[in-house]
Design a protein around this motif. Structure first.
Motif, PDB file in Angstrom:
ATOM      1  N   GLU A   1       0.991   4.431  -0.112  1.00 51.86           N
ATOM      2  CA  GLU A   1      -0.329   4.826   0.384  1.00 51.86           C
ATOM      3  C   GLU A   1      -1.334   4.735  -0.755  1.00 51.86           C
ATOM      4  O   GLU A   1      -0.953   4.719  -1.929  1.00 51.86           O
ATOM      5  N   ILE A   2      -2.594   4.663  -0.404  1.00 50.94           N
ATOM      6  CA  ILE A   2      -3.662   4.655  -1.407  1.00 50.94           C
ATOM      7  C   ILE A   2      -4.538   5.872  -1.145  1.00 50.94           C
ATOM      8  O   ILE A   2      -5.028   6.065  -0.029  1.00 50.94           O
ATOM      9  N   ARG A   3      -4.695   6.674  -2.167  1.00 50.88           N
ATOM     10  CA  ARG A   3      -5.532   7.874  -2.036  1.00 50.88           C
ATOM     11  C   ARG A   3      -6.837   7.726  -2.818  1.00 50.88           C
ATOM     12  O   ARG A   3      -6.911   6.952  -3.777  1.00 50.88           O
ATOM     13  N   VAL A   4      -7.805   8.500  -2.405  1.00 57.21           N
ATOM     14  CA  VAL A   4      -9.152   8.477  -2.991  1.00 57.21           C
ATOM     15  C   VAL A   4      -9.472   9.896  -3.439  1.00 57.21           C
ATOM     16  O   VAL A   4      -9.103  10.850  -2.763  1.00 57.21           O
ATOM     17  N   ASN A   5     -10.163  10.044  -4.560  1.00 58.88           N
ATOM     18  CA  ASN A   5     -10.480  11.405  -5.025  1.00 58.88           C
ATOM     19  C   ASN A   5     -11.707  11.965  -4.314  1.00 58.88           C
ATOM     20  O   ASN A   5     -12.420  11.262  -3.586  1.00 58.88           O
ATOM     21  N   CYS A   6     -11.926  13.249  -4.540  1.00 57.61           N
ATOM     22  CA  CYS A   6     -13.006  13.988  -3.883  1.00 57.61           C
ATOM     23  C   CYS A   6     -14.338  13.243  -3.949  1.00 57.61           C
ATOM     24  O   CYS A   6     -15.016  13.081  -2.935  1.00 57.61           O
ATOM     25  N   GLU A   7     -14.705  12.790  -5.136  1.00 59.68           N
ATOM     26  CA  GLU A   7     -16.025  12.170  -5.314  1.00 59.68           C
ATOM     27  C   GLU A   7     -16.041  10.670  -5.016  1.00 59.68           C
ATOM     28  O   GLU A   7     -17.056  10.003  -5.208  1.00 59.68           O
ATOM     29  N   GLN A   8     -14.883  10.148  -4.612  1.00 57.88           N
ATOM     30  CA  GLN A   8     -14.731   8.720  -4.299  1.00 57.88           C
ATOM     31  C   GLN A   8     -15.127   7.844  -5.493  1.00 57.88           C
ATOM     32  O   GLN A   8     -15.886   6.881  -5.368  1.00 57.88           O
ATOM     33  N   THR A   9     -14.580   8.235  -6.645  1.00 55.82           N
ATOM     34  CA  THR A   9     -14.849   7.498  -7.879  1.00 55.82           C
ATOM     35  C   THR A   9     -13.563   7.049  -8.558  1.00 55.82           C
ATOM     36  O   THR A   9     -13.606   6.579  -9.707  1.00 55.82           O
ATOM     37  N   SER A  10     -12.416   7.214  -7.894  1.00 62.60           N
ATOM     38  CA  SER A  10     -11.164   6.713  -8.463  1.00 62.60           C
ATOM     39  C   SER A  10     -10.127   6.562  -7.359  1.00 62.60           C
ATOM     40  O   SER A  10     -10.291   7.105  -6.260  1.00 62.60           O
TER      41      SER A  10
ATOM     42  N   ARG B   1      -7.037  12.817   0.286  1.00 67.73           N
ATOM     43  CA  ARG B   1      -7.248  11.879   1.394  1.00 67.73           C
ATOM     44  C   ARG B   1      -6.636  10.522   1.055  1.00 67.73           C
ATOM     45  O   ARG B   1      -6.672  10.077  -0.088  1.00 67.73           O
ATOM     46  N   ARG B   2      -6.094   9.874   2.066  1.00 64.55           N
ATOM     47  CA  ARG B   2      -5.564   8.530   1.881  1.00 64.55           C
ATOM     48  C   ARG B   2      -6.328   7.565   2.775  1.00 64.55           C
ATOM     49  O   ARG B   2      -6.914   7.966   3.792  1.00 64.55           O
ATOM     50  N   ILE B   3      -6.301   6.301   2.376  1.00 61.68           N
ATOM     51  CA  ILE B   3      -6.975   5.269   3.158  1.00 61.68           C
ATOM     52  C   ILE B   3      -6.031   4.816   4.274  1.00 61.68           C
ATOM     53  O   ILE B   3      -4.865   4.503   4.014  1.00 61.68           O
TER      54      ILE B   3
END
Lengths: 156, 156
Positions: free
Chosen positions: A89-98, B127-129
């Motif tokens: 899976e690919i996760r995104v951080n809170c601020e969507q910067t990594s 969160r994951r994509i």
């Protein structure tokens, strides 16, 4: 391998390159940090960078892909070595910067360096800082064969 | 909280800021990426940045410290919230271009965002994509109470 490279990759000297982020940003691509983590061992394998192309490659093909800021090209981990990292899976951080790529190893390891047996190391974080020096930590695949409390120290 | 901030931090829309690395590098500090990982859960908590001052603070005081590239100041995680991350060890990657803080949570969580119960989330990668959208993943502290195969999906 040049002496410098050996010292940096295999040495006990802390030679951190704090110029890295500036150099990475100067490659001209729009990038975020992208970390690959092995879902089986929990090990953080690689801290790299991704642009939109790398993320799209990872999503479409199911293998970890980065942007090589030194070669300034798409870097599909395993394309040369065969040691692909399959995306779970690919996760995104809170601020969507990594980005966090949660992966399974298809091959032997994810680091371009090799251990004393010539096997690619599981991940890139095989040394810890101790009293200003670098000390090798055991590969978790080796460590799991050991009894708790046995020598968990340097491997070389 | 502004609408933008809510959308970015709590939304299902993928709004990745690929300009991040360029902005971080432009803060004028010499930086490397620094990742905090919880040694208990294995969870990747935070992907941040460190300059020499942040690393020295972490080594000296035993708590994860970063450089805030937005506020352009030393950011000692927990200094405001009390939710410090105690350093277990600090690792360096092969090329000595990034840092891995292996930590134990002293407080409730490491993310500045909060779950629906008002508790700081364990880490930032909640969160994951999935099919181009963001889906919430359960906090591993909740997940461990669940039976394998039970609902592992969205938490909100």
């Amino acid at each position: 391998m040049s002496g410098d490279k050996t010292a940096i990759e295999e040495g006990a000297e802390l030679l951190l390159d704090f110029g890295k982020l500036r150099k990475a940003a100067a490659c001209g691509q729009a990038l975020v940090p992208a970390v690959a983590q092995d879902v089986d061992s929990g090990e953080v394998l690689i801290i790299g960078y991704a642009n939109r192309m790398a993320l799209e490659h990872a999503l479409k093909n199911g293998v970890a892909a980065f942007w090589s800021t030194s070669r300034n090209e798409l870097w599909v981990k395993g394309a040369t070595s065969g040691d692909f990292l399959d995306i779970v899976e690919i996760r995104v951080n809170c601020e969507q910067t990594s980005l966090l790529y949660r992966v399974k190893l298809r091959g032997r390891g994810s680091c371009h360096t090799r251990d004393r047996d010539g096997v690619p190391r599981l991940g890139c974080f095989y040394r810890r800082i101790e009293k200003g020096k670098l000390v090798f930590v055991p590969d978790p695949r080796e460590a799991s064969d050991r009894c708790p409390g046995s020598d968990g120290g340097a491997r070389s």
